[in-house]
Design a protein around this motif. Structure first.
Motif, short mmCIF file in Angstrom:
data_model
loop_
_atom_site.label_atom_id
_atom_site.label_comp_id
_atom_site.label_asym_id
_atom_site.label_seq_id
_atom_site.Cartn_x
_atom_site.Cartn_y
_atom_site.Cartn_z
N ILE A 49 11.04 -48.16 15.87
CA ILE A 49 12.39 -48.34 15.36
C ILE A 49 12.99 -49.94 15.61
CG2 ILE A 49 14.89 -47.75 16.17
CD1 ILE A 49 13.02 -45.47 14.38
N HIS A 50 12.62 -50.57 16.74
CA HIS A 50 13.34 -51.73 16.83
C HIS A 50 12.29 -52.82 16.49
CE1 HIS A 50 15.52 -49.29 19.54
NE2 HIS A 50 16.25 -50.36 19.25
N SER A 51 11.44 -52.43 15.39
CA SER A 51 10.74 -53.69 14.56
C SER A 51 11.35 -53.82 13.28
CB SER A 51 9.33 -53.29 14.33
OG SER A 51 9.10 -52.22 13.56
N ARG A 52 12.38 -52.91 12.86
CA ARG A 52 13.13 -53.01 11.72
C ARG A 52 14.16 -54.19 11.78
NH1 ARG A 52 14.53 -46.64 11.38
NH2 ARG A 52 12.35 -45.83 11.53
N ALA A 53 14.36 -54.65 10.62
CA ALA A 53 15.26 -55.65 10.58
C ALA A 53 16.73 -55.32 11.34
CB ALA A 53 15.54 -55.97 9.00
N GLY A 54 17.48 -56.11 11.93
CA GLY A 54 18.45 -56.04 12.54
C GLY A 54 18.69 -55.19 13.83
N ARG A 55 17.33 -54.83 14.19
CA ARG A 55 17.41 -54.02 15.44
C ARG A 55 16.17 -54.77 16.36
NH1 ARG A 55 18.01 -47.54 14.82
NH2 ARG A 55 19.79 -47.60 13.28
N GLU A 56 15.84 -55.87 15.88
CA GLU A 56 14.61 -56.46 16.73
C GLU A 56 15.15 -57.27 17.92
OE1 GLU A 56 15.45 -59.39 13.16
OE2 GLU A 56 15.31 -57.16 13.68
N PHE A 57 16.14 -57.44 18.05
CA PHE A 57 17.03 -58.06 19.13
C PHE A 57 17.85 -56.98 20.15
CE2 PHE A 57 16.68 -61.38 15.69
CZ PHE A 57 16.12 -62.24 16.34
N HIS A 58 17.71 -55.95 19.88
CA HIS A 58 18.14 -54.84 20.86
C HIS A 58 17.36 -55.20 22.44
CE1 HIS A 58 20.08 -52.09 17.79
NE2 HIS A 58 20.48 -53.34 17.51
N LYS A 59 18.00 -54.95 23.20
CA LYS A 59 17.33 -54.87 24.63
C LYS A 59 17.57 -53.48 25.12
CE LYS A 59 18.74 -59.57 25.53
NZ LYS A 59 18.88 -60.35 25.34
N PRO A 60 16.35 -53.04 25.61
CA PRO A 60 16.05 -51.77 26.32
C PRO A 60 16.64 -51.64 27.75
CG PRO A 60 14.09 -52.65 26.08
CD PRO A 60 14.88 -53.72 25.72
N LEU A 61 17.31 -50.70 28.02
CA LEU A 61 17.90 -50.46 29.47
C LEU A 61 16.89 -49.51 30.09
CD1 LEU A 61 21.70 -50.04 28.82
CD2 LEU A 61 20.40 -52.01 29.75
N VAL A 62 16.55 -49.61 31.37
CA VAL A 62 15.95 -48.66 32.01
C VAL A 62 16.58 -48.32 33.38
CG1 VAL A 62 13.50 -49.32 31.01
CG2 VAL A 62 14.21 -50.20 33.15
N LYS A 63 16.30 -47.16 33.98
CA LYS A 63 16.74 -46.84 35.02
C LYS A 63 16.33 -47.67 36.49
CE LYS A 63 18.78 -43.22 37.98
NZ LYS A 63 19.24 -41.70 37.93
N GLU A 64 16.96 -48.05 37.36
CA GLU A 64 16.73 -48.96 38.36
C GLU A 64 17.29 -48.13 39.54
OE1 GLU A 64 17.11 -53.48 39.49
OE2 GLU A 64 18.92 -52.58 38.59
N GLY A 65 16.73 -48.66 40.86
CA GLY A 65 17.11 -48.11 41.87
C GLY A 65 18.70 -47.99 42.26
N GLY A 66 19.58 -46.84 42.69
CA GLY A 66 20.59 -46.85 42.91
C GLY A 66 21.52 -46.51 41.46
N ASP A 67 20.69 -45.87 40.69
CA ASP A 67 21.29 -45.40 39.53
C ASP A 67 21.91 -46.45 38.49
OD1 ASP A 67 20.48 -42.78 40.01
OD2 ASP A 67 22.22 -42.39 40.93
N ARG A 68 21.53 -47.70 38.67
CA ARG A 68 21.98 -48.78 38.04
C ARG A 68 21.06 -49.06 36.73
NH1 ARG A 68 22.74 -53.32 41.87
NH2 ARG A 68 23.58 -54.42 39.96
N PRO A 69 21.67 -49.05 35.36
CA PRO A 69 20.52 -49.49 34.68
C PRO A 69 20.33 -51.07 34.50
CG PRO A 69 22.80 -49.06 33.75
CD PRO A 69 22.55 -48.55 34.98
N ARG A 70 19.40 -51.50 33.98
CA ARG A 70 18.83 -52.80 33.99
C ARG A 70 18.20 -53.12 32.83
NH1 ARG A 70 13.34 -54.17 35.10
NH2 ARG A 70 12.27 -52.42 35.69
N HIS A 71 18.47 -54.32 32.25
CA HIS A 71 17.78 -54.86 31.00
C HIS A 71 16.37 -55.26 31.17
CE1 HIS A 71 21.09 -55.11 28.06
NE2 HIS A 71 21.98 -55.69 29.22
N VAL A 72 15.55 -54.99 30.17
CA VAL A 72 14.19 -55.39 30.43
C VAL A 72 13.46 -56.18 29.42
CG1 VAL A 72 11.88 -54.43 30.33
CG2 VAL A 72 13.67 -53.06 31.22
N SER A 73 13.15 -57.28 29.50
CA SER A 73 12.24 -58.05 28.63
C SER A 73 11.34 -57.38 27.97
CB SER A 73 11.76 -59.53 29.09
OG SER A 73 12.73 -60.20 29.82
N PHE A 74 11.35 -57.14 26.66
CA PHE A 74 10.43 -56.09 25.82
C PHE A 74 9.84 -57.03 24.82
CE2 PHE A 74 9.34 -52.78 23.37
CZ PHE A 74 8.77 -51.98 23.97
#
Length: 77
Positions: A49-74
Motif C-alpha cells: 500500500i505504501h509503495s503507491r504514489a502519495g503514500r510512500e512518506f507515511h510513517k508507521p506507528l507501533v505499540k510501545e511500552g506504556g501503551d504509547r505509540p511510536r514512529h518507526v523508521s521504515f
C-alpha cells in the motif's frame, strides 16, 4: 490552536487489508495514522500500500511500552 491526536495502537488487531491472509494470521504490527489510511497493516500490506504514489512518506506507528505509540523508521531494500 493546533491539536494533535495520537491513536491508541492495539496489540491484537488483524491487518485491515488482508485480515491475516498475507501474513499467516499474525496480528498487524503497523498502524498508519495518516488521514488517507487510518488502518492497521501487516508488513506485506504496508509495503504494498505504501509503495503507491502519495503514500510512500507515511510513517508507521507501533505499540510501545506504556501503551504509547511510536514512529518507526521504515524502509524496504
Amino acid at each position: 490552536m493546533i491539536v494533535e491526536v495520537k491513536p491508541y495502537v492495539l496489540d491484537d488487531q488483524m491487518c485491515d487489508e488482508c485480515q491475516g491472509a498475507r501474513c499467516g494470521g499474525k496480528f498487524a504490527p503497523f498502524f498508519c495514522a495518516n488521514v488517507t489510511c487510518l488502518q492497521y497493516y501487516c508488513e506485506y500490506c504496508w509495503a504494498s500500500i505504501h509503495s503507491r504514489a502519495g503514500r510512500e512518506f507515511h510513517k508507521p506507528l507501533v505499540k510501545e511500552g506504556g501503551d504509547r505509540p511510536r514512529h518507526v523508521s521504515f524502509r524496504w531494500s
